[in-house]
Design an enzyme around this catalytic site. Structure first.
Site, PDB file in Angstrom:
ATOM      1  N   GLY A 748     -25.331  -9.329  15.564  1.00 48.48           N
ATOM      2  CA  GLY A 748     -24.001  -9.255  15.782  1.00 48.48           C
ATOM      3  C   GLY A 748     -23.242  -8.002  15.832  1.00 48.48           C
ATOM      4  N   TYR A 789     -15.512  -4.899   1.304  1.00 50.14           N
ATOM      5  CA  TYR A 789     -16.631  -4.149   1.164  1.00 50.14           C
ATOM      6  C   TYR A 789     -16.634  -2.734   0.833  1.00 50.14           C
ATOM      7  CZ  TYR A 789     -17.984  -8.292   4.248  1.00 50.14           C
ATOM      8  OH  TYR A 789     -18.071  -9.434   4.801  1.00 50.14           O
ATOM      9  N   CYS A 816       1.251  -5.904   0.782  1.00 49.16           N
ATOM     10  CA  CYS A 816       1.669  -5.801  -0.439  1.00 49.16           C
ATOM     11  C   CYS A 816       0.526  -6.144  -1.551  1.00 49.16           C
ATOM     12  CB  CYS A 816       2.997  -6.469  -0.947  1.00 49.16           C
ATOM     13  SG  CYS A 816       4.328  -5.803  -0.324  1.00 49.16           S
ATOM     14  N   GLU A 817      -0.539  -5.230  -1.288  1.00 48.90           N
ATOM     15  CA  GLU A 817      -1.829  -5.426  -2.327  1.00 48.90           C
ATOM     16  C   GLU A 817      -2.202  -3.929  -2.467  1.00 48.90           C
ATOM     17  OE1 GLU A 817      -3.990  -7.784  -3.286  1.00 48.90           O
ATOM     18  OE2 GLU A 817      -2.981  -9.494  -2.416  1.00 48.90           O
TER      19      GLU A 817
END
Ligand code: ADP
Ligand code: ASP
Ligand code: MG
Length: 867
Positions: A748, A789, A816-817
């Site tokens: 993929g 990741y 907001c993180e």
């Protein structure tokens, strides 16, 4: 010779074994010595090792090897051959080689006392320096030869020093020799050559500085002469972040302070003898490590003025570590137990390296000193210790050490390192009180292959700050030219770049796919003859144009949900059902029913499906996915094998599956296994196919082995492109071993990652506490891989592609993180400003397909270029 005094500023150049074993290297030595003398207007002392391998031979002879005469004869022949290579006559070494032979007939040879052994060991350097002096003079250079024993004097024995180390691993006087420099400088020639490794013993005989000790000879001379520099010339261009021969990605350390260099040398980096640093440090003499084969490289400078840079600088490994575990009976609060124990180590002249203690146990490690290896001191120690406690000796162990400033404040970055050790058996962990090292002691066998893994974990976690350009230089692989370069990204071509700027003006964030790139990848895989069937795993990117492009290139399409199957038939008109695969995981049974009804090939991966819904599968031809019991891949979240993985039928239940299938008249025509994604190790493919073929033969009806995907993509400059040719060659071998089966693949990422870019506009450029941030109108909702990741994607300012990328930016999104960060440290033009078009590279795989509307931010647009 002119009687006028010559300047007395000295520089010391030390050349190791490989540097003195070839004619062209002696040419380099001559050129360098002359160049240094000319540059500094001063004088040069060249200190040499024996020709490579010679000290090993002499050690065997000193140890009384039965074939000593043959070994001496071989050494004589080797030196005469070397004289011939240098076009020098045999008379140059005649008396020295005779002296070597005479040592075998010396009356001492029978009992091999230590002074005789020292005489034997010292011959290598006496020979190499004599050859060198003759050759350099024959080239017209004015070199004087000196016997190092006239100048370096072994220190009187220290208390508890063994007789062995008083003769064969001595320290020398290098302080308080007031007139040394004056006497030395009275030599008539401007350039001198002398030996490493040997010194004068108190009794007038020869003393030896220990293996690798020529570096220390050079350092003693440097300190005694107050030299302007001591240069250690060897076969690598400096001290590296790991032994470059074990870790090809190791970085050159361009600048170190004495303390870090000392720690790296002490914990295993053979490139510099650990005892060589202190004399230079105390005398304030800078050191350099340089490469005789690549004399133009800047190497490593070690001095007192390097700015301290926190972080792990190196990882090293020492083998042959001995652990002594001592179990005291009722040791808790037993006064004097430790003192009794350590007195016994003292008595046997053993110095303890690491110490771990518990209520009733003390465990210590001993370095593999020559003393320990060459004598039966360990047996004597154990006998003495067993009088006062229960002793267990654990051998052979390896000590793996991380070295760098501020280890304690780095612990939070070492979680992957701890996890990697967690899989091995750690006997002992020790953190040095100077905060410069952290050491793990494990079984030697467990340490194999570990260093490259740990080294890359240290870089990925930021614990080894390779971005600090004043310390970290190029990788060893780059230096030796064994890196396959990455392709220039397609989006840098002027035409494509212009097109992208136009597409950005339509609206961002936007994923843009270059179909030419997709075709290029497809054709690369089509060219691999060993592969019979190719499927594209559409979960990576199911944009209809990409599906059509790959179907047109002859690829089948592999789906993991009914939705993907519907997408395929809706996007690719006339797609034959037999070229579509369905490989679900824990999907509702209704999806199997719907997909089977379309005639698509279905892969199942558990017995329970057949037991619970026998009528859905009765009489069908199916593929079976097996979990081979181990996994691999670029990140633990994409590792799809093993007990903790939800994918695949357990290898232990294959027979049960076969029986259930037979009872339902099911034919298993394909076997599939997939070990993970981003797998670099080509050996794993062969092992995997061998295992799959074993199962396929047991099943009987299998025609196809589907080896999945997992081909890696070079996301960062540090990654090499996947070696398709090597892979193809490996598959051809595999095919030759298993000709009964067709091979299928289903990549993929590899097909589409590099074809896609995420275009965004810069929103704000902000400086906070020394960190420059550029915000984008796309966040982790648009491209999740960096947050999920820790994946690296290159980022470029497309509006200013021609400006120098000269400043570190942190690139963040509007979500907001706190994990909404694309890159902590990426070089971008200092001129970067709001409204610039910013491009995130290699985003074609698992970009849009994993995007969400988190924070109510719209999904990115998608478009394509088909030039
Ligand atoms: P010489 O014969 O010139 O004294 P050595 O063999 O003693 O050379 O030391 C050079 C070797 O040290 C290199 O070939 C390399 O394999 C090894 N080495 C081990 N650790 C390191 C390290 N961290 N950096 C550089 N070289 C290392
Ligand atoms: N020739 C000695 C050895 O091989 C000393 C040295 O090369 O540093 O150990
Ligand atoms: Mg050495």
């Amino acid at each position: 010779m002119s009687a006028s005094p010559i300047a007395d500023r000295w520089i010391v150049l030390k050349f190791g074994g490989t540097s003195v074993s070839r004619r062209h290297r002696w040419n380099t030595i001559g050129e360098l010595a002359k160049k240094r003398a000319d540059e500094t207007g001063g004088r040069v002392l060249v200190v040499v090792s024996a020709l490579s391998g010679v000290t090993n031979e002499l050690t065997a002879i000193a140890d009384g090897a039965a074939d000593s005469r043959a070994r001496v004869a071989a050494l004589v022949a080797r030196h005469n051959e070397f004289l011939a290579e240098l076009e020098l006559g045999e008379e140059v070494l005649a008396h020295r080689l005779a002296a070597l032979q005479a040592l075998l007939d010396d009356p001492r040879a029978a009992s091999r006392p230590l002074d005789w052994q020292a005489d034997v060991l010292g011959q290598g350097e006496l020979l190499s320096s004599s050859v060198g002096a003759a050759y350099l003079r024959s080239n017209g250079l004015d070199f004087g030869w000196m016997d190092a024993r006239e100048w370096l004097h072994a220190l009187p024995p220290a208390p508890n020093q063994t007789a062995w180390s008083q003769r064969l691993s001595v320290n020398c006087k290098w302080q308080g020799e007031a007139d040394f420099k004056q006497r030395f400088s009275a030599q008539p020639t401007r350039m001198l050559i002398s030996q490493g490794f040997i010194a004068r013993h108190e009794d007038g005989g020869t003393a030896i500085l220990g293996r690798g000790g020529s570096d220390t000879s050079a350092a003693y001379f440097g300190a005694l002469l107050g030299a302007s520099r001591v240069e250690i010339w060897t076969d690598v261009p400096g001290m590296f972040s790991a032994n470059p021969k074990d870790v090809p990605d190791a970085r050159l350390l361009t600048r170190l302070d004495y303390y870090e260099a000392q720690e790296i040398a002490t914990t295993g980096a053979k490139v510099l003898h650990p005892r060589s640093i202190k004399p230079c440090r105390d005398a304030g003499v800078p050191m350099a490590i340089l490469d005789t084969e690549r004399p133009h490289m800047p190497g490593t400078s070690i001095d007192g003025s390097a700015e301290p840079v926190p972080g792990v600088k190196a990882i090293s490994r020492r083998n042959g570590i001995v652990l002594v575990s001592m179990e005291g009976i009722g040791m808790w609060q037993q006064v004097g137990f430790l003192s009794d124990v350590f007195n016994l180590f003292k008595k046997h002249g053993l110095s303890v390296d690491l110490i771990g203690s518990a209520e009733t146990n003390v465990t210590v490690s001993l370095d593999p000193s020559e003393n320990l290896v060459n004598t039966d001191v360990l047996a004597a120690l154990s006998a003495d210790l067993s009088e006062i406690c229960k002793v267990k000796v654990i051998v052979p162990c390896a000590a793996i050490t991380l070295v760098g400033r501020g280890m304690r404040s780095l612990l939070y970055k070492l979680s992957d390192v701890w996890a990697t050790f967690g899989k091995e058996r750690v006997h002992m962990i020790s953190q040095s009180s100077n905060d410069l090292n952290l050491t793990f002691v494990i079984d030697e066998a467990d340490a194999d292959g570990l260093l490259p893994i740990l080294h890359s974990e240290l870089i990925d976690s930021g614990a080894m700050p390779v971005y600090e350009e004043q310390v970290f230089g190029p990788r060893w692989r780059e230096i030796i030219g064994s890196i396959r370069p990455r392709q220039t990204p397609w989006w840098q071509a002027p035409g494509k770049r212009q097109k992208l700027l136009e597409l950005a003006a339509v609206g961002t964030p936007a994923y843009i796919y270059d179909l030419d790139k997709v075709r290029e990848r497809a054709r690369q895989l089509k060219a691999i003859g060993a592969i019979d069937r190719r499927y594209y795993a559409i979960k990576a990117n199911s944009h209809p144009e990409i599906l059509r492009t790959l179907a047109a290139e002859g690829f089948g399409l592999e789906c993991v949900s009914q939705g993907e199957v519907e997408m395929v038939f809706a996007s690719v008109p006339g797609m034959p059902a037999e070229r579509v695969l369905f490989t679900p995981s824990f999907a509702p049974i209704s999806e199997y029913q719907a997909v089977l009804a379309r005639g698509v090939t279905v892969t199942v991966d558990n017995v329970e499906l057949l037991q619970r819904w026998p009528e859905v599968f009765r009489g069908r031809a199916l593929w079976l996915r097996i979990d081979l019991g181990h996994g691999d891949g670029h990140h633990k979240k994409v590792n799809t094998g093993g007990k903790d993985s939800k994918f695949g039928l357990s290898a232990l239940r294959v027979d049960e599956f076969i029986a259930a299938a037979r009872a339902l008249d099911i034919r298993i025509t394909g076997v599939h296994a997939h070990l993970g994604s981003g797998i670099e190790n080509s050996g794993h493919w062969k092992q995997m196919v061998d295992e799959m073929a074993g199962f396929a033969r047991r099943i009987g009806s299998v025609e196809i082995l589907d080896i999945g995907g997992g081909l890696p993509v070079p996301y960062s400059d540090d990654d090499e492109p996947f070696d398709l040719d090597a892979w193809a060659a490996g598959l051809a071998e595999i095919k030759a071993v298993h000709p009964a089966f067709q091979l299928a693949i289903e990549p993929g990422r590899f097909m589409v990652a590099e074809s896609g870019v995420l275009l965004t506009h810069a929103t704000q450029v902000v400086e906070k506490d020394g960190v420059r941030r550029v915000g984008l109108d796309a966040g982790m909702n648009a491209l999740l891989r960096p947050a999920l990741y820790d994946a690296w994607h290159d980022i470029a300012n497309l509006s200013r592609l021609d400006d120098a990328r000269d400043v570190d930016f942190s690139v963040v999104g509007p979500i907001c993180e706190s994990s909404d960060v694309f890159a902590q440290r990426v070089k971008l033009p200092a001129t970067t400003m709001p409204e610039d078009v910013m491009l995130i590279a290699d985003a074609g795989a698992y970009g849009f397909s994993m995007a969400s509307t988190y924070n109510q931010r719209a999904l990115p647009r998608e478009d394509f270029i088909d030039a």
